[in-house]
Write a protein that holds these residues in place. Sequence first.
Motif, PDB file in Angstrom:
ATOM      1  N   THR A 228     -13.477   2.240  -5.314  1.00 46.72           N
ATOM      2  CA  THR A 228     -13.768   1.191  -6.378  1.00 46.72           C
ATOM      3  C   THR A 228     -14.094  -0.215  -5.776  1.00 46.72           C
ATOM      4  OG1 THR A 228     -11.409   0.460  -6.790  1.00 46.72           O
ATOM      5  CG2 THR A 228     -12.415   2.419  -7.875  1.00 46.72           C
ATOM      6  N   LEU A 229     -14.422  -1.382  -6.354  1.00 47.41           N
ATOM      7  CA  LEU A 229     -14.649  -2.669  -6.081  1.00 47.41           C
ATOM      8  C   LEU A 229     -12.999  -3.215  -5.885  1.00 47.41           C
ATOM      9  CD1 LEU A 229     -16.227  -4.971  -5.429  1.00 47.41           C
ATOM     10  CD2 LEU A 229     -16.211  -5.622  -7.625  1.00 47.41           C
ATOM     11  N   ALA A 230     -12.064  -2.964  -6.700  1.00 46.80           N
ATOM     12  CA  ALA A 230     -10.588  -3.264  -6.481  1.00 46.80           C
ATOM     13  C   ALA A 230     -10.152  -2.718  -5.221  1.00 46.80           C
ATOM     14  CB  ALA A 230      -9.922  -2.867  -7.734  1.00 46.80           C
ATOM     15  N   GLY A 231     -10.435  -1.335  -4.996  1.00 47.42           N
ATOM     16  CA  GLY A 231      -9.930  -0.924  -3.973  1.00 47.42           C
ATOM     17  C   GLY A 231     -10.505  -1.645  -2.481  1.00 47.42           C
ATOM     18  N   TRP A 232     -11.940  -1.797  -2.410  1.00 51.90           N
ATOM     19  CA  TRP A 232     -12.387  -2.485  -1.496  1.00 51.90           C
ATOM     20  C   TRP A 232     -11.586  -3.709  -1.035  1.00 51.90           C
ATOM     21  CZ3 TRP A 232     -18.264  -1.972  -2.989  1.00 51.90           C
ATOM     22  CH2 TRP A 232     -18.463  -0.532  -2.957  1.00 51.90           C
ATOM     23  N   GLU A 233     -11.479  -4.586  -2.238  1.00 53.79           N
ATOM     24  CA  GLU A 233     -10.836  -5.833  -2.153  1.00 53.79           C
ATOM     25  C   GLU A 233      -9.578  -5.878  -1.455  1.00 53.79           C
ATOM     26  OE1 GLU A 233     -12.423  -8.571  -3.052  1.00 53.79           O
ATOM     27  OE2 GLU A 233     -14.095  -8.102  -4.190  1.00 53.79           O
ATOM     28  N   LYS A 234      -8.783  -4.857  -1.735  1.00 54.96           N
ATOM     29  CA  LYS A 234      -7.367  -4.939  -1.277  1.00 54.96           C
ATOM     30  C   LYS A 234      -7.380  -4.226  -0.003  1.00 54.96           C
ATOM     31  CE  LYS A 234      -5.080  -4.825  -5.833  1.00 54.96           C
ATOM     32  NZ  LYS A 234      -5.986  -4.485  -6.583  1.00 54.96           N
ATOM     33  N   THR A 235      -8.051  -3.375   0.695  1.00 52.45           N
ATOM     34  CA  THR A 235      -7.782  -2.581   1.536  1.00 52.45           C
ATOM     35  C   THR A 235      -8.824  -2.755   2.835  1.00 52.45           C
ATOM     36  OG1 THR A 235      -8.908  -0.817   0.924  1.00 52.45           O
ATOM     37  CG2 THR A 235      -6.843  -0.947   0.475  1.00 52.45           C
ATOM     38  N   LEU A 236      -9.961  -3.530   2.554  1.00 54.85           N
ATOM     39  CA  LEU A 236     -11.331  -3.312   3.493  1.00 54.85           C
ATOM     40  C   LEU A 236     -11.557  -4.951   3.465  1.00 54.85           C
ATOM     41  CD1 LEU A 236     -13.183  -0.302   2.274  1.00 54.85           C
ATOM     42  CD2 LEU A 236     -11.560  -0.660   4.463  1.00 54.85           C
ATOM     43  N   LEU A 237     -11.848  -5.641   2.629  1.00 58.65           N
ATOM     44  CA  LEU A 237     -12.499  -7.095   2.876  1.00 58.65           C
ATOM     45  C   LEU A 237     -11.811  -7.778   1.654  1.00 58.65           C
ATOM     46  CD1 LEU A 237     -16.274  -7.670   3.509  1.00 58.65           C
ATOM     47  CD2 LEU A 237     -14.793  -9.060   2.213  1.00 58.65           C
ATOM     48  N   VAL A 238     -10.799  -8.540   2.016  1.00 59.51           N
ATOM     49  CA  VAL A 238      -9.868  -9.332   1.080  1.00 59.51           C
ATOM     50  C   VAL A 238     -10.756 -10.658   1.173  1.00 59.51           C
ATOM     51  CG1 VAL A 238      -7.680 -10.127   0.560  1.00 59.51           C
ATOM     52  CG2 VAL A 238      -8.061  -7.933   2.081  1.00 59.51           C
ATOM     53  N   ARG A 239     -11.046 -11.094  -0.410  1.00 64.01           N
ATOM     54  CA  ARG A 239     -11.842 -12.194  -0.617  1.00 64.01           C
ATOM     55  C   ARG A 239     -11.334 -12.838  -1.881  1.00 64.01           C
ATOM     56  NH1 ARG A 239     -16.973 -11.414  -3.413  1.00 64.01           N
ATOM     57  NH2 ARG A 239     -16.717  -9.185  -4.204  1.00 64.01           N
ATOM     58  N   ASP A 240     -10.201 -12.218  -2.617  1.00 62.32           N
ATOM     59  CA  ASP A 240      -9.698 -12.730  -3.690  1.00 62.32           C
ATOM     60  C   ASP A 240      -9.178 -14.281  -3.580  1.00 62.32           C
ATOM     61  OD1 ASP A 240      -7.566 -13.008  -6.057  1.00 62.32           O
ATOM     62  OD2 ASP A 240      -8.928 -11.398  -6.756  1.00 62.32           O
ATOM     63  N   PRO A 241      -9.294 -15.148  -4.650  1.00 61.65           N
ATOM     64  CA  PRO A 241      -8.711 -16.370  -4.542  1.00 61.65           C
ATOM     65  C   PRO A 241      -7.213 -16.429  -4.256  1.00 61.65           C
ATOM     66  CG  PRO A 241     -10.492 -16.212  -6.415  1.00 61.65           C
ATOM     67  CD  PRO A 241     -10.251 -14.666  -5.810  1.00 61.65           C
TER      68      PRO A 241
END
Length: 743
Positions: free
Chosen positions: A209-222
């Motif tokens: 999932t997009l949420a999974g990518w954001e937490k484990t692979l490519l972190v770009r959340d504000p």
Amino acid sequence: MSRERKGLRVWRFRPPWLLGILLASSGCSKEPAPVEAPGAQTARVAAVGGSASRFRKLPAVDGSPVVSVFAQKLEQPTPLGETTAVHVKLPAPANEALADSLVRVVGESKAPVVLFRSDTLAEMGAIPKSPGPGFFTLFSRLPDSELLRRQGSEAQVAQGEFGAITREHLLFNGRHPAARLTGLAVDARGFREGNMVPLAQCQEVPVSTLAGWEKTLLVRDPAVVLDPARTWDPCTGAGTKGGVWTFAHLMRQMALRSGATPEAFVTHWLSRWLNDSTINGDTVPARRKMYDEVIAPWATASGTQSSLLLNASTGNWEVRLDKPLDLGIAPFRLLAIVNRIDLGNNTGGGYGRQATPGELRFVFGLTRPSPWGAGGTEATCNLKPFTAIFEYGVPGTGCQKVVAWARQWTQLGTRASFDALYRVQLAAMTESVVLAGMGSGKGNWSALNQLRTNEAVLGATQGRPWELREFRLVTEDTSNGNNTPAHGFLQVHTLSLTPDDAAHESQTDADVDLFVRTQVKSGVDQPVLVPTRCAAEFTVPYRYKGRPFLGGNSLVAPPTHWAARNASASDASEVCARKEFSLNTCNGCHFQDTGTNDFSGVNNTAFTHISPTSGIPARLSKFLTGGGPGFMYSVPDAQFGASVASWPFADLQRRHEQLYELATCSSCGRFLGVDEGFLVRMEALAGAVPLDVSPGAEPPPFKVGAIHDVAMVTRLLELRPGFKQESWDAPLSFLKPPQVFVH
């Protein structure tokens, strides 16, 4: 060996499972049939952008026939104490003369991995049974507890501890999605009882999932890249100067053993753009706008008087500062923290002995806010087309280290949000890599592998051309091809896998054409089916045909990609070789070979995969996202166009598959290596060594050839104890070709 050519198919070896996948691909794909269209052009085709399609378009296959690794407990340990036969289906050798050898040697000659044909060992009675043709065997110490550990990890996934699950995987060939398949659960009990146990992909994995990518692979959340306790935003002046995720912190740690202050270290690095430099015969022109765009504004904000002066005695332009730059307000804004555990197969894994945890990367974008750090807004930031990427080698070697690093990332993925606990855990992970002293044996004792830049703001014409550079803490000897770790300043380095685009014209150069159609083509994994089965193993040498080949910088648009002018659109291996070569250059990866030349729509990233000008969160290229979870992004071939091939990409999906494979389904065994003396003895006894050398690599210091004598296999098995080295731990599936890509 005879070769049959039909359309775009070239066959050397045809496993039944692969043939089924290929036939299914032909029936399911909406891409044009893989045959040369009437009047197909072999010259450059103006193919722009690409299109997204769903993974369900790919053929579905059962995982059982795809298994390439089996483990079987031996009835008695070997003389070296090894308890397990590990059977691996090796790819066909690049050197076809080795295709029928009873022995294969892979990896580097200084640290070889020696395998014996499984069918031959079974006939000799050295192993209980062979999995079949094409398999080779090496031996390991594999305790029962290791497969029980994997079984327990599989149970955690099945219970939903990492989120919703699926039984469907994607099978990637290189970077391209090729098929959908189901994995197999490990049979720990069968292994204990002496059965030959397949070690396949996980039976179940967390849904991508997009949420999974954001937490484990490519972190770009504000919440992370603007974390007020750990970052500094030069746009708004918010945050903590020198926080653990700031440009200042990374540079201070890197400079600690350089012999210079961090401020002088950074100023020296920025000054690299002020004068021409020559590396490997490539003269890299100065981009003196570095002073106007970066140094002077930074100095002004630091309360420092600056000037750019020509030193009459040296002929070099130099920066004069009346006091140091303030690193705390560096104009580099954090865009992303990136997990590149997938690169472990490049940095010591693959056909080498030591698995590594790959790289940890920090991506920064240049900004020139107004007013400087005093309440500026996103609208007044004046974001610049300039990224600086710090690429660290994660410390540690061996399977257990890799699995532990993978598990830390997957544990991050279980957090419901980017909350305080998430950020604390991530900070602990990043500090374990970037702190001074973590790179024992490397320059400045820093874990940095390289620092890359990708920018257009310094070009003579605004926005053109983009230029990419690479810097390392090494002394590079281009005449001998050696890198020696060095304490001191960052040094300009040749670009990985990228030719000198000043000396070699990207569309017509004869050396590039010959290199692609010989060296790269000989490393193409067979059989080839465009576009879903195309991967190659090769290296790009410093010199080729007596001329410097690797470049000291890379310009983009132009060049937009690299062409092999005499490559045939009807030869699958040449179409594949051209794509593999160009895709792995900086030019191709940041433009036409990945579709980052698609300037249409909201997903445009233009020359970058993580945009420095789109704001927070940074926009990602479709090469990375595929267009979103469940999608792949198809890019028309840069030379031949869509009538011949459109290459599918979904790189974050590929990385997701590999991360959870390492974290939950890896089995670690201990292997006893032999030293280079074993190969010397092998040559003396057999007359040759069956070492498969990567195309483009330096030839080994001995004769290369096949071994066909069964008695010689027995003799070599008996010789192993006399040449043993210390054992190392590695995933049982570590014997894969080194992945070429570095981007």
